[in-house]
Design an enzyme around this catalytic site. Structure first.
Site, PDB file in Angstrom:
ATOM      1  N   LYS A  85     -44.503 -14.442  -4.201  1.00 41.23           N
ATOM      2  CA  LYS A  85     -45.285 -15.129  -3.183  1.00 41.23           C
ATOM      3  C   LYS A  85     -45.230 -16.623  -3.519  1.00 41.23           C
ATOM      4  O   LYS A  85     -45.943 -17.094  -4.403  1.00 41.23           O
ATOM      5  CB  LYS A  85     -46.729 -14.622  -3.191  1.00 41.23           C
ATOM      6  CG  LYS A  85     -47.562 -15.090  -1.991  1.00 41.23           C
ATOM      7  CD  LYS A  85     -48.079 -16.488  -2.206  1.00 41.23           C
ATOM      8  CE  LYS A  85     -48.856 -16.987  -0.993  1.00 41.23           C
ATOM      9  NZ  LYS A  85     -48.739 -18.448  -0.810  1.00 41.23           N
ATOM     10  N   GLU A  94     -51.656 -18.594 -15.790  1.00 46.18           N
ATOM     11  CA  GLU A  94     -51.565 -19.968 -16.266  1.00 46.18           C
ATOM     12  C   GLU A  94     -52.326 -20.795 -15.254  1.00 46.18           C
ATOM     13  O   GLU A  94     -51.930 -20.898 -14.093  1.00 46.18           O
ATOM     14  CB  GLU A  94     -50.104 -20.407 -16.378  1.00 46.18           C
ATOM     15  CG  GLU A  94     -49.919 -21.649 -17.242  1.00 46.18           C
ATOM     16  CD  GLU A  94     -50.318 -22.923 -16.549  1.00 46.18           C
ATOM     17  OE1 GLU A  94     -51.376 -23.502 -16.936  1.00 46.18           O
ATOM     18  OE2 GLU A  94     -49.625 -23.329 -15.623  1.00 46.18           O
ATOM     19  N   GLU A 150     -60.909 -31.003 -13.529  1.00 44.91           N
ATOM     20  CA  GLU A 150     -59.514 -31.271 -13.198  1.00 44.91           C
ATOM     21  C   GLU A 150     -59.398 -32.001 -11.870  1.00 44.91           C
ATOM     22  O   GLU A 150     -60.057 -31.644 -10.892  1.00 44.91           O
ATOM     23  CB  GLU A 150     -58.729 -29.955 -13.141  1.00 44.91           C
ATOM     24  CG  GLU A 150     -57.246 -30.149 -12.954  1.00 44.91           C
ATOM     25  CD  GLU A 150     -56.471 -28.843 -13.045  1.00 44.91           C
ATOM     26  OE1 GLU A 150     -55.341 -28.859 -13.548  1.00 44.91           O
ATOM     27  OE2 GLU A 150     -56.999 -27.803 -12.607  1.00 44.91           O
ATOM     28  N   CYS A 172     -50.085 -29.319 -14.471  1.00 46.19           N
ATOM     29  CA  CYS A 172     -51.220 -28.752 -15.188  1.00 46.19           C
ATOM     30  C   CYS A 172     -51.314 -29.290 -16.607  1.00 46.19           C
ATOM     31  O   CYS A 172     -52.379 -29.229 -17.232  1.00 46.19           O
ATOM     32  CB  CYS A 172     -51.130 -27.221 -15.202  1.00 46.19           C
ATOM     33  SG  CYS A 172     -49.599 -26.586 -15.909  1.00 46.19           S
TER      34      CYS A 172
END
Length: 465
Positions: free
Chosen positions: A171, A246, A365, A280
């Site tokens: 996906k 992750e 973040e 990230c």
């Protein structure tokens, strides 16, 4: 403009509905994809289940040869693929080209493992007995991939899954369909049997949920936000399926007095502003001891003013970045660099100081080219601040003190430590993953460690009498 369709059972299917625009030129439609539903997931899983047994029975060297041929095809199309990646994701052409080369190298690395011995032979205490282990494929693996590395991350999930004998359903991120299309085209043209690789485009809330809940999915590997990842973990955990996550990061750098301020600034700028800060592993908070702080801030401001960046990937992400900057301004931040309004979807690299350690900009973040610089009185306080986070993906330290570097490597609560190097970037042959809310704290990605997630180990006692 390109229609990018689903790949199910070897056929390109689906009706193009959703337009993806170039973030550098929003008037350009780059690709149009289906907005698939659970029925497409069901068809893809049916095809994967039907193809998996024959693929697992294919000799590993033959599986590896397909990956190697796909790598050659992708390498021959590098310029075209990199241009499309840049158009759909916003990376500079140099960054996009580097990412395509990374995908090529990943395919080559795992393709070569088809000739590696699987399992090991062990001694037995029983006479006339040999013990050996086998690594068996899990079955069907679901892969949910993000937009920020739209060909590298699918490659490093796909390649270990395929070389291990699993069929897969991918996906891709809705923002970046073209890159996975190029990758899947190369694998199909290299001879991957129909149904071994399936690609389903559509909303994550629909496609991801359907994949997570289907009992035919033996394992799911996800890269994306912590909120979504933890939700998938709960669903898969209820049926004891294997899961690899992750997720987010709030990566820190510690600059000590003995560091070269200009060298440290170059390292942090590469970490914070490379890839438009949309990694990230990007550095987003920096702690400086008193003797280096002012010189480092001045050097970082100069680096920020000279950096070349692509646009922010989407209007939604840009709005989130601008909101974080506005919050910092309301909290009394001083703008050492940036702070200006965006031009289109191009956001100036931003360096903030004067914030408290509990500021949301320091703790949450952002996923953009924004870095906060704070002061600490000592190495010990800096290490405490680095570890004072819900995330634990990467962290770095700039110092010439070998003892401090080794102490930091041992005590930083992260999966990857960098000493005098950017927090971004990792060699493809080493394990990658985080701790805390950055990961499922289970299986690592990349390198030979990646094979552990896609296989299970069987122990065999072979009697000779």
């Amino acid at each position: 403009m390109t229609d990018v369709l689903n790949l199910i059972g070897g056929a390109r299917v689906g009706e193009p509905e959703i337009a993806r625009r170039n973030p550098a030129d929003p008037g350009e439609v780059v690709a149009v994809t289906p907005s698939s539903d659970a029925s497409a997931v069901d068809a893809a899983l049916t095809a994967a289940v039907e193809a998996q047994a024959a693929w697992a029975a294919t000799p590993a060297p033959a599986r590896g040869a397909i990956l190697l041929d796909a790598a050659d095809l992708l390498r021959s199309r590098q310029a075209e693929v990199a241009a499309d990646l840049s158009r759909e994701e916003g990376k500079t052409l140099a960054e996009a080209t580097g990412e395509v080369r990374r995908a090529v190298d990943v395919l080559r690395f795992f393709g070569s493992l088809g000739w590696r011995t699987s399992g090991e032979v062990l001694p037995s205490a029983l006479p006339g007995t040999t013990i050996f282990t086998r690594h068996e494929p899990l079955g069907v693996a679901a892969l949910i991939t993000p937009w920020n590395f739209p060909i590298a991350i699918p490659a490093w999930k796909l390649a270990p899954a395929l070389i291990s004998g699993n069929a897969v359903v991918v996906k891709p991120a809705e923002l970046t369909p073209l890159s996975v299309a190029h990758l899947s085209d190369a694998l199909v043209e290299a001879g991957l049997p129909a149904g071994v690789l399936n690609v389903v485009h559509g909303p994550g809330s629909v496609i991801g949920d359907a994949l997570a809940r289907d009992h035919r999915v033996a394992a799911l590997s996800f890269t994306g936000s912590t909120r979504v990842g933890l939700g998938l973990h709960r669903i898969l955990g209820e049926r004891r399926a294997r899961v690899q996550l992750e997720m987010g990061g709030k990566n820190a750098y510690l600059i000590l007095d003995d560091a070269d301020a200009h060298a440290a600034a170059r390292v942090v700028a590469a970490s914070a502003f490379g890839l438009t800060g949309q990694a990230c592993t990007a550095t987003s908070r920096v702690y400086c001891t008193p003797g280096v702080r002012e010189a480092f801030l001045g050097a970082l401001a100069k680096e920020a003013e000279s950096v070349t960046m692509g646009p922010v990937v989407s209007e939604q992400q840009l709005a989130a970045d601008v909101a974080a900057i506005d919050t910092a301004r309301a909290e009394g931040a001083e703008f050492v660099a940036g702070g200006r309004p965006p031009v289109g979807q191009f956001l100036p690299p931003t360096v903030l100081t004067g914030l408290g350690h509990d500021s949301s900009v320091v703790r949450e973040e952002i996923f953009g080219p924004v870095v906060a610089v704070l002061g600490v009185e000592s190495y010990e306080e800096g290490l405490d601040r680095v570890n004072d986070s819900r995330y634990g993906l990467t962290a770095g330290i700039c110092t010439q003190n070998l003892a401090a570097a080794h102490h930091f490597a041992a005590h930083a609560q992260v999966g990857v430590v960098k000493v005098n190097r950017p927090t971004t970037g990792l060699d493809l042959n080493v394990p990658f993953g985080g701790v805390k809310d950055s990961s499922s704290n289970t299986f690592r990605e990349q390198g030979t460690a990646a094979l552990d997630f896609y296989t299970w180990s069987k122990t065999v006692y072979m009697g000779h009498e």
